[in-house]
Design an enzyme around this catalytic site. Sequence first.
Site, PDB file in Angstrom:
ATOM      1  N   LYS A 123       0.824  -1.206   0.000  1.00 19.26           N
ATOM      2  CA  LYS A 123       0.000   0.000   0.000  1.00 19.26           C
ATOM      3  C   LYS A 123       0.858   1.257   0.000  1.00 19.26           C
ATOM      4  O   LYS A 123       0.633   2.190  -0.776  1.00 19.26           O
ATOM      5  CB  LYS A 123      -0.942   0.021   1.211  1.00 19.26           C
ATOM      6  CG  LYS A 123      -2.007   1.122   1.119  1.00 19.26           C
ATOM      7  CD  LYS A 123      -2.542   1.543   2.463  1.00 19.26           C
ATOM      8  CE  LYS A 123      -1.620   2.516   3.136  1.00 19.26           C
ATOM      9  NZ  LYS A 123      -2.195   3.159   4.323  1.00 19.26           N
ATOM     10  N   ASP A 141      -6.604   2.268   1.260  1.00 16.62           N
ATOM     11  CA  ASP A 141      -6.530   2.633   2.675  1.00 16.62           C
ATOM     12  C   ASP A 141      -7.912   2.432   3.279  1.00 16.62           C
ATOM     13  O   ASP A 141      -8.818   1.890   2.639  1.00 16.62           O
ATOM     14  CB  ASP A 141      -6.025   4.076   2.850  1.00 16.62           C
ATOM     15  CG  ASP A 141      -7.009   5.110   2.328  1.00 16.62           C
ATOM     16  OD1 ASP A 141      -8.080   4.736   1.782  1.00 16.62           O
ATOM     17  OD2 ASP A 141      -6.725   6.313   2.467  1.00 16.62           O
TER      18      ASP A 141
END
Length: 216
Positions: A123, A141
């Site tokens: 991420k 997220d």
Amino acid sequence: MVRRKPEEIQEIKKRLLEHYPQAHTELNYKNLYQLLVAVMLSAQCTDKRVNLITPDLFKKYPNVHALAQADIDELKELIKSCSFFNNKAKNLIKMAQMVEEKYGGKIPEDEKELVKLPGVGQKTAHVVMIEYFGKNLMAVDTHVFRVAHRLRLSDAKTREGVEKDLVQAFKTDLAAIHQAMVLFGRYICTAKNPKCDQCFLYDLCDSEDKRPLKDS
């Protein structure tokens, strides 16, 4: 969960891109080093909080070389208002040391190399690649995860699963869509008390969290 029809996905994509043209991160940074550090700090911490921390942090540690030589206790003191600051301090120093030792002090600009750095998962790497290089990638997220489920774009239980579903659904303009979904989730499709009266996707939403509009 019944997935969206292709035409519905395209309509969601169209509205997101129209509503958030040229969207970008709200983290403050001036170069790749500062962006990577800020993104690492932002894990489970708000961008607003990170932006309060980084001015003093970058003043004391203006580059990878300085951060690699940082005193762990001094670094912890600077970032102590950030969640999980103990682990983040350790990872920041280890990241900088690895960049110094393995990459000659230059932060790698390749996703596969970025994820090898301590504290840098997929991420974080994707956020950096999206923001700094405009790569056609998706990062998930907490905001993107929530929005994807509420809009029935994914029913995956993991961030990796949601990312896969979003990439398959949208295919192109992923960087811009990621940024748009973050802002949409942060300010309109919020976790608590979503602002449905401000939502430009209201007619495409059938989430159990959807709130009825007040009579005008």
